[in-house]
Structure formats: C-alpha cells, structure tokens
Design an enzyme around this catalytic site. Structure first.
Site, PDB file in Angstrom:
ATOM      1  N   LYS A   7       0.433  -1.585  -0.506  1.00  0.00           N
ATOM      2  CA  LYS A   7      -0.045   0.255  -0.134  1.00  0.00           C
ATOM      3  C   LYS A   7       0.497   1.457   0.198  1.00  0.00           C
ATOM      4  CE  LYS A   7      -4.135  -1.356   2.792  1.00  0.00           C
ATOM      5  NZ  LYS A   7      -5.042  -0.880   3.944  1.00  0.00           N
ATOM      6  N   ASP A  24      -9.146   2.126   4.271  1.00  0.00           N
ATOM      7  CA  ASP A  24      -9.854   0.823   4.506  1.00  0.00           C
ATOM      8  C   ASP A  24     -10.235   1.002   3.958  1.00  0.00           C
ATOM      9  OD1 ASP A  24     -10.239  -1.488   5.972  1.00  0.00           O
ATOM     10  OD2 ASP A  24     -11.909  -0.634   6.735  1.00  0.00           O
ATOM     11  N   PHE A  58      -2.029  -7.813  -4.873  1.00  0.00           N
ATOM     12  CA  PHE A  58      -2.368  -7.976  -3.723  1.00  0.00           C
ATOM     13  C   PHE A  58      -3.701  -8.725  -2.840  1.00  0.00           C
ATOM     14  CE2 PHE A  58      -1.681  -4.070  -2.725  1.00  0.00           C
ATOM     15  CZ  PHE A  58      -2.253  -3.952  -1.926  1.00  0.00           C
ATOM     16  N   LYS A  93      -3.329  -1.235 -12.784  1.00  0.00           N
ATOM     17  CA  LYS A  93      -3.689  -0.988 -11.485  1.00  0.00           C
ATOM     18  C   LYS A  93      -3.532   0.433 -10.649  1.00  0.00           C
ATOM     19  CE  LYS A  93      -4.182  -2.843  -7.445  1.00  0.00           C
ATOM     20  NZ  LYS A  93      -4.342  -3.387  -5.760  1.00  0.00           N
TER      21      LYS A  93
END
EC number: 3.6.1.66
Length: 200
Positions: free
Chosen positions: A14, A70, A158, A181
C-alpha cells in the site's frame, strides 16, 4: 519546503502504491517511520469508521497530520461480503490472502452473477495548527467495479487482485500489473481525490 503526512499503515504494498501517486513535495511517512508499532484495532462496522479510527489514533498519540484507508471487496451475490471484513474474511489472525480467496471462490461456487466492486475510503485528519488547511476530518471515496474470476490469475498485486477483473478489461488486477492498476484502482481514485484536495 517539503511537507510530510503520515499514512497509517505498515503495509509495504500500500505504501509503495500511495507514494507513487502522491505529489512530489509531500513526504509520506509510514507508522514505522514515526515509531508506531501498534496494530491499531479496526473495530468499526464500516470502511468509513475504520479509516477514521486509524487516522484519529495517529493524530491523538503523535499529533501529526494523517490519512488512513480502509478497503473492502463487495460482491453483489453475497450481500456485499466480504466488505469491511475483507482482510479477515477467512478468520484467524493476520491477512491470509490465499485463505480469503479460497473462501470467496467456494462461496460463489458456480454462481454466474459475479459482479463486484472494490471500495476504498480515506480519512484525513490534522492538528488544529496545520499547513494543509484541514479544519475537520475529511473522507474521500474511490470505487472500481468489475467481476470475480472463476479462478486465480496473475502474480502481481496483493489481496484479492488475482480474482478481480475490472470493468473494461479481460485480465485481473494481478495480471494487469501495478502501472495499470495504479491508474484505475479504487485506491488510486480515492487517493486522486485526496491529492486534488492537498494540491488546493
């Protein structure tokens, strides 16, 4: 002058993704960078609540401007499961992506309705005195729609990336690779809104 902001994560994937998207004059620090080794509990029942819990924790304990995200995978045929429980879908401790994907495929089985969406919510908070112009917690949302593949495909990315085929493509996130992505993902879209705000 370089400004810095904390991204409330120690997830290397991330962090790298975010640092590639952020403006060059803004240094993004991880929890590790500020000496925070607490696994901040995500006790909320929504993505919004969890993002705010993590960001507020850093603000309260370290006094630093912070954003937290989140992310949930919401599968229509499963009443939007796994949703807020995406990282812990298969139970147990930690984030076992293989077990999570296996559970998702088993629950969908041969269901032909495989529409899904990835949703990321980012919460941004800052101390009263800050150079970012933030006066109250802000939320930014990014969504990408697609379908769940019938089996894992691809080695990059991931989480659920080997299963998620975004609309307009015939490959999973894990096959498309980071460059594509990072342009179209839910997180990229939420971060894009965050960056637009910070640039203002």
């Amino acid at each position: 002058m370089n400004r810095s902001i904390v991204f409330a994560t120690n997830n290397a994937h991330k962090l790298e993704e975010i640092r590639q998207i952020m403006p060059n004059n803004l240094e993004v620090l991880s929890l590790k960078d500020i000496g925070c080794d607490v696994d901040i509990p995500e006790t909320g029942t929504t993505l919004e609540e969890n993002a705010l819990i993590k960001a507020q924790y850093v603000l309260e304990h370290y006094g630093l401007a912070c954003f937290a995200d989140d992310t949930g995978l919401e599968v229509a045929a499963l009443n939007n499961e796994p949703g807020v429980y995406s990282a812990r879908y298969a139970g147990g401790v930690g984030h076992d992506s293989e077990a999570n994907m296996a559970k998702l495929l088993a629950k969908l089985a041969d269901n032909t309705h495989r529409e899904a969406r990835f949703r990321t919510v980012i919460a941004l908070v800052a101390p009263k005195e800050n150079t970012l112009g933030i006066t109250q917690p802000l939320l930014f949302e990014g969504v990408v729609t697609g379908n769940i593949a019938t089996q894992k495909q691809g080695n990059e990315g991931f989480g659920y990336d080997p299963l998620f085929v975004p609309d307009g493509y015939d490959k999973t996130f894990a096959e498309l690779g980071a460059n594509i992505k990072n342009q179209i993902s839910h997180r990229a879209r939420a971060v894009g809104k965050l960056v637009d705000y910070l640039k203002r």
